[in-house]
Design an enzyme around this catalytic site. Structure first.
Site: not given
Ligand code: AP5
Ligand code: MG
Ligand code: ZN
Length: 217
Positions: A88, A127, A13, A172, A161
């Protein structure tokens, strides 16, 4: 254009939102990034959120809905935005609909990055990101062109992170299954869901998303 990127942790994402943002000049709104910024700033919301994020649990709907409502009202979001990590839960999705409804507006598309769960842990534990500009990288899948130097800003400092470890990832993923995956049905029923293979190489995923966006009315 108003777009949601939906998918489990590590689906890509953030990676894709950064690229769409560069290509189309739209603001990327990542609730995860905003909560991490609040944590670094030491605000009350940030400190409360940190404890939940470190465990891999969701932050309350009230907090994230408040953050997004405030953010999408700002002038830079007028031409559109990309939501990365929000909504979410069904409650967050309903709150978003109400926010936009009030302005006679709606989301244009939801892109689900479909993922092979077996490969997500490797994506997450490999990552890292530039400490200065936030550009995302991966130990195997997206290395800087010059080793140890950010492609975008030239910085040599990188961060990982706190929640990017194999144990937290399981929590997660559970949160995704339980709370977020029902949104796939929610947006399908609204007729705005588009599914893209999130396991293809990064550039192919970008091209597939562009294909979807190009066909939108
Ligand atoms: P990346 O693009 O970073 O993946 P992502 O989908 O953004 O994954 P996240 O881990 O950020 O999602 P998340 O939902 O767990 O975390 P968030 O910060 O939203 O890609 C991952 C890796 O793979 C990278 O190194 C990239 O280079 C590589 N990659 C990408 N695409 C690739 C491909 N096609 N091929 C190969 N490699 C690839 O949330 C964190 C925390 O915040 C949550 O756990 C929660 O506690 C809180 N939170 C955030 N939003 C909310 C909400 N709306 N409601 C409640 N709690 C929330
Ligand atoms: Mg992310
Ligand atoms: Zn950088």
């Amino acid at each position: 254009m108003k777009l949601i990127l939906l998918g489990p942790p590590g689906a890509g994402k953030g990676t894709q939102a950064q690229q769409i943002s560069k290509r189309r000049g739209l603001v990327q709104l990542s609730t995860g990034d905003m909560l991490r910024a609040a944590t670094r700033a030491g605000t009350e919301i940030g400190l409360k959120a940190q404890a939940l994020m470190d465990k891999g649990e969701l932050v309350s709907d009230e907090v994230v809905v408040g953050i997004i409502a405030e953010r999408i009202g700002q002038p830079d979001c007028k031409p559109g935005f990309i939501l990365d990590g929000f909504p979410r839960t069904l409650q967050q999705a309903a709150a978003l609909d109400r926010m936009l409804d009030d302005k006679g507006d709606r989301m244009d598309a939801v892109v689900e990055l479909r993922a092979d769960y077996n490969q997500l842990v490797e994506r997450i534990v490999g990552r890292y990101a530039c400490s200065k500009c936030g550009e995302g990288y991966h130990d195997r899948f997206k290395r800087p062109k010059v080793r140890g130097v950010c492609d975008v800003c030239g910085s040599t400092e990188f961060t990982r992170r706190a929640d990017d470890n194999a144990e937290t990832v399981t929590t997660r993923m559970m949160a995704y299954y339980r709370e977020t995956s029902p949104l796939i049905g929610y947006y399908f029923c609204k007729g705005i869901l588009h599914v893209v293979d999130g396991m293809a190489p990064i550039d192919e995923v970008s091209a597939a998303i562009e294909g979807v966006l190009a066909k939108l009315p």
